[in-house]
Enzyme design. Structure first.
Site, PDB file in Angstrom:
ATOM      1  N   ASP A   1       0.829  -1.207   0.000  1.00  0.00           N
ATOM      2  CA  ASP A   1       0.000   0.000   0.000  1.00  0.00           C
ATOM      3  C   ASP A   1       0.872   1.270   0.000  1.00  0.00           C
ATOM      4  O   ASP A   1       1.659   1.492   0.919  1.00  0.00           O
ATOM      5  CB  ASP A   1      -0.882  -0.064   1.263  1.00  0.00           C
ATOM      6  CG  ASP A   1      -2.032   0.914   1.223  1.00  0.00           C
ATOM      7  OD1 ASP A   1      -2.018   1.821   0.382  1.00  0.00           O
ATOM      8  OD2 ASP A   1      -2.942   0.761   2.053  1.00  0.00           O
TER       9      ASP A   1
ATOM     10  N   ASP B   1     -10.627   3.917  -1.409  1.00  0.00           N
ATOM     11  CA  ASP B   1     -11.216   2.888  -0.550  1.00  0.00           C
ATOM     12  C   ASP B   1     -12.733   2.775  -0.716  1.00  0.00           C
ATOM     13  O   ASP B   1     -13.446   3.783  -0.732  1.00  0.00           O
ATOM     14  CB  ASP B   1     -10.918   3.206   0.921  1.00  0.00           C
ATOM     15  CG  ASP B   1      -9.449   3.014   1.239  1.00  0.00           C
ATOM     16  OD1 ASP B   1      -8.650   2.854   0.293  1.00  0.00           O
ATOM     17  OD2 ASP B   1      -9.112   3.031   2.433  1.00  0.00           O
TER      18      ASP B   1
HETATM   19  C1  GLA Z   1      -5.522   2.160   2.743  1.00  0.00           C
HETATM   20  C2  GLA Z   1      -6.008   1.020   1.865  1.00  0.00           C
HETATM   21  C3  GLA Z   1      -7.042   0.215   2.630  1.00  0.00           C
HETATM   22  C4  GLA Z   1      -6.420  -0.322   3.913  1.00  0.00           C
HETATM   23  C5  GLA Z   1      -5.861   0.824   4.746  1.00  0.00           C
HETATM   24  C6  GLA Z   1      -5.067   0.325   5.932  1.00  0.00           C
HETATM   25  O1  GLA Z   1      -6.520   3.078   3.007  1.00  0.00           O
HETATM   26  O2  GLA Z   1      -6.546   1.498   0.671  1.00  0.00           O
HETATM   27  O3  GLA Z   1      -7.514  -0.849   1.837  1.00  0.00           O
HETATM   28  O4  GLA Z   1      -5.410  -1.227   3.586  1.00  0.00           O
HETATM   29  O5  GLA Z   1      -5.007   1.643   3.968  1.00  0.00           O
HETATM   30  O6  GLA Z   1      -4.462   1.341   6.651  1.00  0.00           O
END
Ligand code: GLA
Length: 518
Positions: free
Chosen positions: A284, A344
């Site tokens: 990520d 997200d």
């Molecule tokens: C980001 C990702 C999410 C999750 C969070 C965790 O927002 O897009 O899917 O993994 O981080 O902190």
């Protein structure tokens, strides 16, 4: 003869008193001069907010006060801001920090004041929010400084790892558990998946998302925090159930939740994952935004792609950088098996439908081993109706999207389990041909999407994005389906009459009718 001891004692006591008096005096002088000097805010300040897992979330204010001007930086979780504006002084000040994040300019504002030798600061997420107030203490110089930038490597093509020939299926902890995920939860979710029919339906990966990380040991090896006492034994447990274990990290110094990232430790971390028995990595972007531009993403992701290959263990590589810099164009070249295409997802009709129905243009980039990822499932998390969750499942199947359940598998209703384990819908998702479906017809709130399947049949989903029930005529010719046909309704699980030139579908509001046409 008199002993000399009492004499000595007196001397020590007197020296002691002088020493104590002296240190008090210096502290008073320091304090008064700090008060009087015009830059008492200058210094490194930290707010330590402990997490329940033994780690802490630290916010650093590295300030330089020069009369009425305050400059410096603010570092919080994955963000690093330069202070560009300030007003006021020790009694009351405002600082504004800015950072460039891809195409976005991020901004924070803190209000603060010096009280004794503590900094009381407050901030709000949105101007209408109640402010959160925190207290910062002086921190050693250099603590919390951003690490030096490591230049990204030259680009080359990473060899295909041969994994994920169909979209990965499994579970991920984030949507339901976020920072509350721990070893016990992961084990019991694995138990549930292995015994409730999901494993038989094809679900395999149990993926731990952010907040498992501890710090690093003296050799730089990544540690787990208190919530995960032994990752190797957890992996053994999950493998013992015939399932696979996934983990999460960031190419930046910090993850999105502010935990330790893999920055500068890519190969070492890949080796650690392999030694633990990890089968899947979600990587990520998060804190990498403080050090790299979007154009450098391919090289930065390639680094971990190489490291995973070099680890010698088959590890599915999932890129998560929210669909920036047209990741679908280069995700496969850096070793990625899947790449997030959006920000997200949330457990709401608006979020799910906006993301799901927005994927049409990306279809050509999906292929066996390399998938567009419109984010994890929200099915069963409570924010949508079962009708809407069926739409979610159908859409993800048509899109050849990864099916990573995001709910609590230990306590879902039979209705939700039925949606997640519908074998015929899953068969569409897992089709060997690996072609992502597309929108083929749209009128107002109604859309028809179709996906060609390896046995020559076609998956057809009639969606109704409107609130009220709608009747939709599916004209086979419009879908390019010309031969004589048989059709099956994949939610009613029965064959339907499809001989005529069109099929009339009654679709509930926010619902779907999904067919497999032979
Ligand atoms: C980001 C990702 C999410 C999750 C969070 C965790 O927002 O897009 O899917 O993994 O981080 O902190």
């Amino acid at each position: 003869m008199k002993s000399r001891t009492p004499y000595r004692k007196n001397l020590y006591v007197t020296l002691g008193i002088i020493f104590v008096a002296f240190s008090i005096a210096t502290q008073i002088v320091d304090f008064v001069s700090a008060q009087q000097s015009n830059d008492p805010l200058t210094g490194n300040w930290v707010v330590r907010s402990p997490n329940a897992d033994g780690t802490s979330r630290n916010t650093y204010f590295n300030l330089k006060q020069d009369g009425p001007k305050i400059t410096g930086s603010i570092r919080v979780t994955q963000f690093y801001y330069q202070i560009t504006e300030s007003t006021g002084g020790p009694e009351a000040f405002t600082i504004i920090g800015n950072m460039k994040d891809g195409k976005t300019d991020r901004r924070v504002q803190y209000e603060g004041k010096l009280v004794g030798d503590e900094l009381r600061v407050s901030t709000r997420r949105r101007p209408t929010d109640k402010p959160t107030e925190v207290t910062a203490q002086r921190a050693p110089a250099g603590e919390g400084a951003l690490p030096a930038r490591i230049a990204p490597p030259a680009l080359h093509k990473v060899k295909d790892n041969g994994l994920a020939r169909t979209p990965p299926m499994g579970w991920n902890s984030w949507n339901k558990f976020a920072g509350r995920v721990d070893d016990v939860t992961v084990r019991s979710v694995a138990d549930a998946m292995a015994s409730n029919g999901m494993k038989e339906a094809g679900y395999r990966y149990i993926n731990i998302d952010d907040t498992w990380e501890g710090g690093r040991d003296a050799q730089g090896n990544i540690q787990t925090n208190k919530k995960f006492p032994n990752m190797k034994s957890l992996a053994d447990y999950v493998h013992g159930k015939g399932l696979k274990l996934g983990i999460y990290s960031s190419p930046g110094p910090n993850t999105c939740a502010g935990y330790e990232g893999s920055y500068g430790h890519e190969e070492q971390d890949a080796k650690t994952y392999a030694a633990w028995g990890i089968d899947y990595l979600k990587y990520d972007w998060c804190g990498a935004r403080t050090l790299y531009t979007d154009a450098e993403m391919p090289a930065v992701y390639q680094k971990m792609g190489d490291a995973l290959l070099a680890s010698g263990r088959p590890i599915v590589y999932s890129l998560c950088q929210y669909g920036r810099f047209d990741v679908w164009q280069w995700g496969a070249d850096v070793g990625g098996n899947l790449w997030r295409t959006t920000g997200d997802i949330r457990d709401s009709w608006d979020s799910m439908s906006r993301i799901g129905f927005g994927q049409d243009e990306l279809a050509r980039w999906a292929r066996a081993g390399h998938w567009n990822d419109p984010d994890m499932l929200e099915i069963g998390n409570g924010g949508m109706s079962e009708t809407e969750y069926k739409t979610h499942m159908s859409l993800w199947a048509i899109l050849a999207a990864p099916l990573l359940a995001g709910n609590d598998l230990r306590s879902m209703s039979p209705g939700i389990l039925e949606i997640l384990t519908n074998r015929e819908v899953i068969a569409v998702n897992q089709d060997q041909e690996g072609k992502q479906g597309r929108q083929v017809w749209k009128s107002g709130d109604q859309e028809i999407w179709s996906r060609p399947l390896s046995d020559g049949s076609t998956a057809v989903a009639v969606f109704n994005r409107g609130k009220d029930e709608a009747k939709v005529s599916v004209k086979w010719a419009d879908l390019g389906i010309v031969k004589k046909r048989a059709a099956r309704d994949l939610w009613l699980l029965r064959d339907v009459e499809a001989q005529g030139p069109e099929y009339s579908a009654t679709v509930p509001g926010h619902g779907v009718v999904m067919l497999r046409v032979k």
